[in-house]
Design an enzyme around this catalytic site. Sequence first.
Site, short mmCIF file in Angstrom:
data_model
loop_
_atom_site.label_atom_id
_atom_site.label_comp_id
_atom_site.label_asym_id
_atom_site.label_seq_id
_atom_site.Cartn_x
_atom_site.Cartn_y
_atom_site.Cartn_z
N SER A 139 51.70 -21.98 146.99
CA SER A 139 51.01 -22.97 146.16
C SER A 139 51.03 -24.04 147.31
CB SER A 139 51.71 -23.17 145.13
OG SER A 139 51.33 -24.43 144.52
N TYR A 152 59.09 -25.24 139.64
CA TYR A 152 57.86 -24.55 140.48
C TYR A 152 57.77 -24.77 141.81
CZ TYR A 152 53.11 -23.19 140.76
OH TYR A 152 51.71 -22.68 141.18
#
Length: 257
Positions: A139, A152
Amino acid sequence: MTLKGKRAIVTGSNSGIGLGVAEELAKAGAEVVINSFTDRDEDHALAAKIAADHGVSVRYIAADMSNGDACRALVEKAGGCDILVNNAGIQHVAAIEDFPVDKWNAIIAINLSSAFHTTAAALPGMKAAGWGRVINIASAHGLTASPFKSAYVAAKHGVVGLTKTVALEVAGKGITCNAICPGYVLTPLVEAQIPDTMKQYNMDRETVVRDVLLQRQPSKQFATTEQLGGTVVFLCSGAAEQITGTTISVDGGWTAL
Protein backbone atom coordinates in the site's frame (compact mmCIF):
# COMPACT_ATOMS: atom_id res chain seq x y z
CA MET A 1 3.27 -12.12 -23.03
CA THR A 2 1.99 -15.54 -22.01
CA LEU A 3 2.04 -17.18 -18.61
CA LYS A 4 0.83 -20.50 -19.99
CA GLY A 5 2.12 -23.36 -17.86
CA LYS A 6 2.44 -21.19 -14.74
CA ARG A 7 0.23 -21.62 -11.68
CA ALA A 8 -0.70 -18.51 -9.70
CA ILE A 9 -2.22 -18.24 -6.24
CA VAL A 10 -3.89 -14.93 -5.38
CA THR A 11 -4.99 -14.57 -1.76
CA GLY A 12 -8.09 -12.56 -0.89
CA SER A 13 -9.26 -12.64 -4.49
CA ASN A 14 -13.02 -13.11 -4.69
CA SER A 15 -13.47 -9.32 -5.01
CA GLY A 16 -11.61 -6.02 -5.39
CA ILE A 17 -7.90 -5.83 -6.18
CA GLY A 18 -7.37 -9.57 -5.79
CA LEU A 19 -10.09 -10.39 -8.29
CA GLY A 20 -8.66 -7.87 -10.76
CA VAL A 21 -5.22 -9.45 -10.40
CA ALA A 22 -6.64 -12.95 -10.87
CA GLU A 23 -8.48 -11.84 -14.01
CA GLU A 24 -5.34 -10.35 -15.57
CA LEU A 25 -3.24 -13.42 -14.73
CA ALA A 26 -5.89 -15.67 -16.28
CA LYS A 27 -6.02 -13.40 -19.33
CA ALA A 28 -2.25 -13.87 -19.66
CA GLY A 29 -2.73 -17.65 -19.69
CA ALA A 30 -1.86 -18.64 -16.12
CA GLU A 31 -3.66 -21.33 -14.19
CA VAL A 32 -5.14 -19.44 -11.24
CA VAL A 33 -6.20 -20.30 -7.71
CA ILE A 34 -8.45 -17.68 -6.13
CA ASN A 35 -9.11 -17.53 -2.42
CA SER A 36 -11.07 -16.07 0.46
CA PHE A 37 -12.27 -17.27 3.86
CA THR A 38 -15.79 -18.18 2.68
CA ASP A 39 -16.74 -21.38 0.87
CA ARG A 40 -19.93 -20.50 -0.96
CA ASP A 41 -21.39 -21.70 -4.22
CA GLU A 42 -20.85 -18.23 -5.65
CA ASP A 43 -17.12 -18.40 -4.86
CA HIS A 44 -16.75 -21.55 -6.94
CA ALA A 45 -19.03 -20.10 -9.62
CA LEU A 46 -16.75 -17.07 -9.85
CA ALA A 47 -13.77 -19.35 -10.47
CA ALA A 48 -15.73 -21.17 -13.17
CA LYS A 49 -16.63 -17.87 -14.85
CA ILE A 50 -13.02 -16.66 -14.96
CA ALA A 51 -12.01 -20.04 -16.37
CA ALA A 52 -14.68 -19.87 -19.08
CA ASP A 53 -13.86 -16.26 -19.95
CA HIS A 54 -10.15 -16.91 -20.47
CA GLY A 55 -9.90 -20.60 -21.33
CA VAL A 56 -7.66 -21.52 -18.40
CA SER A 57 -7.98 -23.62 -15.26
CA VAL A 58 -9.27 -21.59 -12.28
CA ARG A 59 -10.02 -23.05 -8.86
CA TYR A 60 -11.37 -21.56 -5.66
CA ILE A 61 -9.80 -22.74 -2.39
CA ALA A 62 -11.13 -21.41 0.91
CA ALA A 63 -8.58 -20.57 3.60
CA ASP A 64 -8.62 -18.42 6.73
CA MET A 65 -5.66 -16.11 6.17
CA SER A 66 -5.54 -15.22 9.87
CA ASN A 67 -4.41 -18.80 10.55
CA GLY A 68 -0.82 -19.64 9.67
CA ASP A 69 -1.49 -23.37 9.22
CA ALA A 70 -4.38 -22.58 6.86
CA CYS A 71 -2.16 -20.25 4.83
CA ARG A 72 0.41 -23.00 4.34
CA ALA A 73 -2.31 -25.55 3.60
CA LEU A 74 -3.64 -23.29 0.83
CA VAL A 75 -0.34 -23.57 -1.03
CA GLU A 76 -0.26 -27.33 -0.48
CA LYS A 77 -3.85 -27.81 -1.68
CA ALA A 78 -3.08 -25.75 -4.78
CA GLY A 79 -0.19 -28.06 -5.58
CA GLY A 80 2.35 -25.30 -5.10
CA CYS A 81 2.67 -22.28 -7.35
CA ASP A 82 4.98 -20.43 -9.71
CA ILE A 83 3.41 -17.06 -8.93
CA LEU A 84 2.27 -16.05 -5.45
CA VAL A 85 0.32 -12.84 -5.00
CA ASN A 86 -0.20 -11.97 -1.34
CA ASN A 87 -3.20 -9.67 -1.42
CA ALA A 88 -5.44 -10.60 1.54
CA GLY A 89 -6.07 -7.70 3.88
CA ILE A 90 -8.47 -5.96 6.24
CA GLN A 91 -8.63 -2.48 7.76
CA HIS A 92 -9.76 -0.80 10.97
CA VAL A 93 -9.50 2.88 11.88
CA ALA A 94 -9.11 4.12 15.47
CA ALA A 95 -6.80 6.13 17.69
CA ILE A 96 -4.04 4.00 19.20
CA GLU A 97 -5.37 4.28 22.76
CA ASP A 98 -8.79 3.12 21.52
CA PHE A 99 -7.57 0.53 19.04
CA PRO A 100 -9.13 -2.87 19.89
CA VAL A 101 -6.46 -5.48 20.56
CA ASP A 102 -8.37 -8.11 18.61
CA LYS A 103 -8.45 -5.81 15.56
CA TRP A 104 -4.71 -5.17 15.86
CA ASN A 105 -4.02 -8.91 16.04
CA ALA A 106 -6.30 -9.70 13.10
CA ILE A 107 -4.79 -7.01 10.86
CA ILE A 108 -1.23 -8.08 11.60
CA ALA A 109 -2.17 -11.73 11.03
CA ILE A 110 -4.06 -11.25 7.76
CA ASN A 111 -2.11 -8.35 6.24
CA LEU A 112 1.42 -9.40 7.24
CA SER A 113 1.80 -12.84 8.80
CA SER A 114 -0.22 -14.55 6.05
CA ALA A 115 2.37 -13.38 3.50
CA PHE A 116 5.13 -14.90 5.61
CA HIS A 117 3.35 -18.26 5.82
CA THR A 118 2.35 -18.54 2.16
CA THR A 119 5.79 -17.44 0.99
CA ALA A 120 7.51 -19.95 3.26
CA ALA A 121 5.28 -22.69 1.84
CA ALA A 122 5.71 -21.65 -1.80
CA LEU A 123 9.48 -21.04 -1.98
CA PRO A 124 10.70 -24.67 -1.91
CA GLY A 125 8.74 -25.45 -5.07
CA MET A 126 9.94 -22.28 -6.77
CA LYS A 127 13.55 -23.09 -5.88
CA ALA A 128 13.16 -26.61 -7.28
CA ALA A 129 11.73 -25.18 -10.51
CA GLY A 130 14.38 -22.46 -10.76
CA TRP A 131 11.68 -19.83 -11.36
CA GLY A 132 9.19 -17.99 -9.22
CA ARG A 133 7.49 -14.67 -8.58
CA VAL A 134 6.36 -13.48 -5.16
CA ILE A 135 4.35 -10.28 -5.43
CA ASN A 136 3.04 -8.63 -2.29
CA ILE A 137 0.20 -6.13 -2.52
CA ALA A 138 1.32 -3.58 0.05
CA SER A 139 0.00 0.00 0.00
CA ALA A 140 1.03 3.61 -0.15
CA HIS A 141 0.76 3.10 3.60
CA GLY A 142 3.72 0.74 3.34
CA LEU A 143 5.82 3.81 2.50
CA THR A 144 4.07 6.59 4.40
CA ALA A 145 1.55 6.88 7.22
CA SER A 146 -1.83 8.29 8.17
CA PRO A 147 -3.27 8.85 11.63
CA PHE A 148 -5.65 6.30 13.14
CA LYS A 149 -4.38 3.42 10.96
CA SER A 150 -1.65 2.10 13.25
CA ALA A 151 -2.13 -1.61 12.61
CA TYR A 152 -2.59 -1.25 8.85
CA VAL A 153 0.43 1.05 8.46
CA ALA A 154 2.57 -1.20 10.66
CA ALA A 155 1.52 -4.30 8.72
CA LYS A 156 2.11 -2.75 5.30
CA HIS A 157 5.52 -1.40 6.33
CA GLY A 158 6.22 -4.94 7.50
CA VAL A 159 5.20 -6.32 4.11
CA VAL A 160 7.72 -4.03 2.43
CA GLY A 161 10.45 -5.21 4.81
CA LEU A 162 9.50 -8.85 4.26
CA THR A 163 9.65 -8.27 0.51
CA LYS A 164 13.23 -7.01 0.70
CA THR A 165 14.33 -9.89 2.91
CA VAL A 166 12.80 -12.57 0.69
CA ALA A 167 14.35 -10.97 -2.41
CA LEU A 168 17.81 -11.15 -0.85
CA GLU A 169 17.36 -14.74 0.26
CA VAL A 170 16.34 -15.97 -3.22
CA ALA A 171 18.59 -13.72 -5.33
CA GLY A 172 20.27 -15.68 -8.12
CA LYS A 173 17.76 -18.54 -7.93
CA GLY A 174 15.43 -17.34 -10.69
CA ILE A 175 12.95 -15.99 -8.14
CA THR A 176 12.01 -12.36 -7.58
CA CYS A 177 10.02 -10.75 -4.80
CA ASN A 178 8.49 -7.29 -5.07
CA ALA A 179 5.77 -5.21 -3.47
CA ILE A 180 3.14 -3.15 -5.27
CA CYS A 181 2.00 -0.09 -3.31
CA PRO A 182 -1.42 1.12 -4.48
CA GLY A 183 -3.02 4.36 -3.44
CA TYR A 184 -6.80 4.56 -3.61
CA VAL A 185 -8.20 1.94 -5.97
CA LEU A 186 -11.78 2.00 -7.22
CA THR A 187 -13.12 -1.27 -5.82
CA PRO A 188 -16.74 -2.19 -4.98
CA LEU A 189 -15.90 -1.51 -1.32
CA VAL A 190 -14.71 2.04 -2.05
CA GLU A 191 -17.60 2.64 -4.44
CA ALA A 192 -20.05 1.68 -1.70
CA GLN A 193 -18.53 4.28 0.66
CA ILE A 194 -19.09 7.20 -1.70
CA PRO A 195 -22.87 7.80 -1.12
CA ASP A 196 -22.46 7.90 2.68
CA THR A 197 -19.48 10.23 2.36
CA MET A 198 -21.52 12.51 0.09
CA LYS A 199 -24.19 12.77 2.80
CA GLN A 200 -21.62 13.25 5.57
CA TYR A 201 -19.93 16.20 3.84
CA ASN A 202 -22.99 17.43 1.91
CA MET A 203 -21.01 17.26 -1.33
CA ASP A 204 -21.67 15.89 -4.79
CA ARG A 205 -19.91 12.74 -5.96
CA GLU A 206 -17.20 14.51 -7.98
CA THR A 207 -16.25 16.78 -5.06
CA VAL A 208 -16.19 13.91 -2.56
CA VAL A 209 -13.93 11.87 -4.82
CA ARG A 210 -11.56 14.77 -5.57
CA ASP A 211 -11.41 16.54 -2.21
CA VAL A 212 -12.05 13.78 0.34
CA LEU A 213 -11.17 10.31 -0.96
CA LEU A 214 -8.38 11.43 -3.28
CA GLN A 215 -7.14 14.30 -1.13
CA ARG A 216 -3.63 12.79 -0.95
CA GLN A 217 -3.58 11.39 -4.50
CA PRO A 218 -2.27 14.18 -6.77
CA SER A 219 -3.63 12.68 -9.99
CA LYS A 220 -7.16 12.96 -8.51
CA GLN A 221 -7.92 9.68 -10.24
CA PHE A 222 -8.43 6.23 -8.76
CA ALA A 223 -6.13 3.44 -9.79
CA THR A 224 -8.06 0.51 -11.25
CA THR A 225 -7.95 -3.18 -10.43
CA GLU A 226 -6.98 -3.80 -14.07
CA GLN A 227 -3.95 -1.55 -13.65
CA LEU A 228 -2.89 -3.43 -10.53
CA GLY A 229 -3.35 -6.72 -12.35
CA GLY A 230 -1.34 -5.43 -15.29
CA THR A 231 1.49 -4.47 -12.95
CA VAL A 232 1.49 -8.00 -11.53
CA VAL A 233 1.65 -9.50 -15.02
CA PHE A 234 4.56 -7.18 -15.89
CA LEU A 235 6.47 -8.35 -12.81
CA CYS A 236 6.04 -11.91 -14.09
CA SER A 237 7.50 -11.02 -17.49
CA GLY A 238 11.04 -11.38 -18.78
CA ALA A 239 11.40 -7.60 -18.75
CA ALA A 240 11.16 -7.69 -14.94
CA GLU A 241 13.72 -10.44 -14.30
CA GLN A 242 16.12 -7.99 -12.62
CA ILE A 243 13.44 -6.13 -10.68
CA THR A 244 13.49 -7.56 -7.17
CA GLY A 245 13.38 -6.40 -3.58
CA THR A 246 11.70 -3.14 -4.41
CA THR A 247 8.34 -1.36 -4.36
CA ILE A 248 6.31 -0.16 -7.32
CA SER A 249 3.90 2.62 -6.45
CA VAL A 250 0.58 2.77 -8.30
CA ASP A 251 -0.71 5.74 -6.37
CA GLY A 252 -1.22 8.71 -8.70
CA GLY A 253 1.78 10.49 -7.14
CA TRP A 254 0.76 10.07 -3.48
CA THR A 255 4.22 9.03 -2.26
CA ALA A 256 5.96 11.67 -4.39
CA LEU A 257 4.67 14.40 -2.09
